[in-house]
Write a protein that holds these residues in place. Structure first.
Motif, mmCIF file in Angstrom:
data_model
loop_
_atom_site.group_PDB
_atom_site.id
_atom_site.type_symbol
_atom_site.label_atom_id
_atom_site.label_comp_id
_atom_site.label_asym_id
_atom_site.label_seq_id
_atom_site.Cartn_x
_atom_site.Cartn_y
_atom_site.Cartn_z
ATOM 1 N N GLU A 11 0.831 -1.204 0.000
ATOM 2 C CA GLU A 11 0.000 0.000 0.000
ATOM 3 C C GLU A 11 0.867 1.255 0.000
ATOM 4 N N GLY A 12 1.944 1.234 0.773
ATOM 5 C CA GLY A 12 2.852 2.371 0.806
ATOM 6 C C GLY A 12 3.516 2.603 -0.528
ATOM 7 N N LEU A 13 3.936 1.537 -1.194
ATOM 8 C CA LEU A 13 4.546 1.663 -2.517
ATOM 9 C C LEU A 13 3.542 2.223 -3.513
ATOM 10 N N ARG A 19 1.740 9.393 -5.911
ATOM 11 C CA ARG A 19 2.212 10.766 -5.690
ATOM 12 C C ARG A 19 3.262 11.188 -6.706
ATOM 13 N N GLN A 20 4.227 10.311 -6.944
ATOM 14 C CA GLN A 20 5.373 10.692 -7.760
ATOM 15 C C GLN A 20 5.154 10.539 -9.259
ATOM 16 N N HIS A 21 4.269 9.617 -9.648
ATOM 17 C CA HIS A 21 4.142 9.317 -11.077
ATOM 18 C C HIS A 21 2.711 9.412 -11.603
ATOM 19 N N GLY A 22 1.781 9.776 -10.739
ATOM 20 C CA GLY A 22 0.413 9.991 -11.187
ATOM 21 C C GLY A 22 -0.340 8.744 -11.609
ATOM 22 N N VAL A 23 0.088 7.577 -11.151
ATOM 23 C CA VAL A 23 -0.639 6.350 -11.487
ATOM 24 C C VAL A 23 -1.797 6.160 -10.518
ATOM 25 N N ARG A 24 -2.718 5.306 -10.871
ATOM 26 C CA ARG A 24 -3.829 4.938 -9.998
ATOM 27 C C ARG A 24 -3.607 3.502 -9.542
ATOM 28 N N GLY A 65 14.523 2.145 -16.035
ATOM 29 C CA GLY A 65 15.572 2.003 -15.030
ATOM 30 C C GLY A 65 15.255 2.743 -13.747
ATOM 31 N N MET A 66 14.743 3.959 -13.885
ATOM 32 C CA MET A 66 14.404 4.767 -12.723
ATOM 33 C C MET A 66 13.276 4.117 -11.917
ATOM 34 N N LEU A 67 12.227 3.664 -12.601
ATOM 35 C CA LEU A 67 11.107 3.020 -11.909
ATOM 36 C C LEU A 67 11.544 1.720 -11.250
ATOM 37 N N GLN A 68 12.341 0.955 -11.959
ATOM 38 C CA GLN A 68 12.820 -0.312 -11.421
ATOM 39 C C GLN A 68 13.646 -0.073 -10.152
ATOM 40 N N ALA A 69 14.540 0.905 -10.202
ATOM 41 C CA ALA A 69 15.368 1.210 -9.037
ATOM 42 C C ALA A 69 14.525 1.710 -7.872
ATOM 43 N N GLU A 70 13.524 2.530 -8.165
ATOM 44 C CA GLU A 70 12.655 3.069 -7.117
ATOM 45 C C GLU A 70 11.870 1.963 -6.424
ATOM 46 N N VAL A 71 11.291 1.047 -7.201
ATOM 47 C CA VAL A 71 10.527 -0.067 -6.631
ATOM 48 C C VAL A 71 11.452 -0.970 -5.824
ATOM 49 N N ARG A 73 14.349 -0.234 -4.365
ATOM 50 C CA ARG A 73 14.771 0.463 -3.158
ATOM 51 C C ARG A 73 13.669 0.425 -2.094
ATOM 52 N N TYR A 74 12.422 0.704 -2.528
ATOM 53 C CA TYR A 74 11.313 0.702 -1.583
ATOM 54 C C TYR A 74 11.122 -0.672 -0.960
ATOM 55 N N LEU A 75 11.151 -1.714 -1.777
ATOM 56 C CA LEU A 75 10.966 -3.068 -1.261
ATOM 57 C C LEU A 75 12.117 -3.472 -0.341
ATOM 58 N N ASP A 76 13.346 -3.081 -0.684
ATOM 59 C CA ASP A 76 14.484 -3.379 0.170
ATOM 60 C C ASP A 76 14.336 -2.730 1.547
ATOM 61 N N GLU A 77 13.797 -1.526 1.579
ATOM 62 C CA GLU A 77 13.627 -0.808 2.841
ATOM 63 C C GLU A 77 12.458 -1.311 3.678
#
Length: 80
Positions: A11-13, A19-24, A65-71, A73-77
């Protein structure tokens, strides 16, 4: 990791991507679907396994690449 914590992380992801990419995002059981301009994907966590699948359209593909790294990083944290 308990299922409830996995769902909270998912849910947090989803909120962060909204917020950052305007997806639903929308939930279907243990799966959150992500949809936006040139982005269609899902994150599921059934059976304690986190599975992320994203399809990018032609215009969104330069951001892969940016989206992959962001996802990642979030999952790692948030998922241990």
């Amino acid at each position: 990791m308990p299922k409830e914590q996995l769902r909270e992380a998912a849910e947090g992801l989803a909120r962060q991507l909204e917020r950052q990419h305007g997806v639903r995002s929308s939930w279907e059981g243990d799966c959150v679907r992500i949809k936006g301009a040139g982005v269609d994907g899902e994150l599921s966590f059934a059976g304690g396994v986190v599975d992320v699948s994203v399809r990018l359209g032609l215009l969104a593909s330069p951001f892969k690449g940016m989206l992959q790294a962001e996802v990642q990083r979030y999952l790692d944290e948030h998922v241990s």
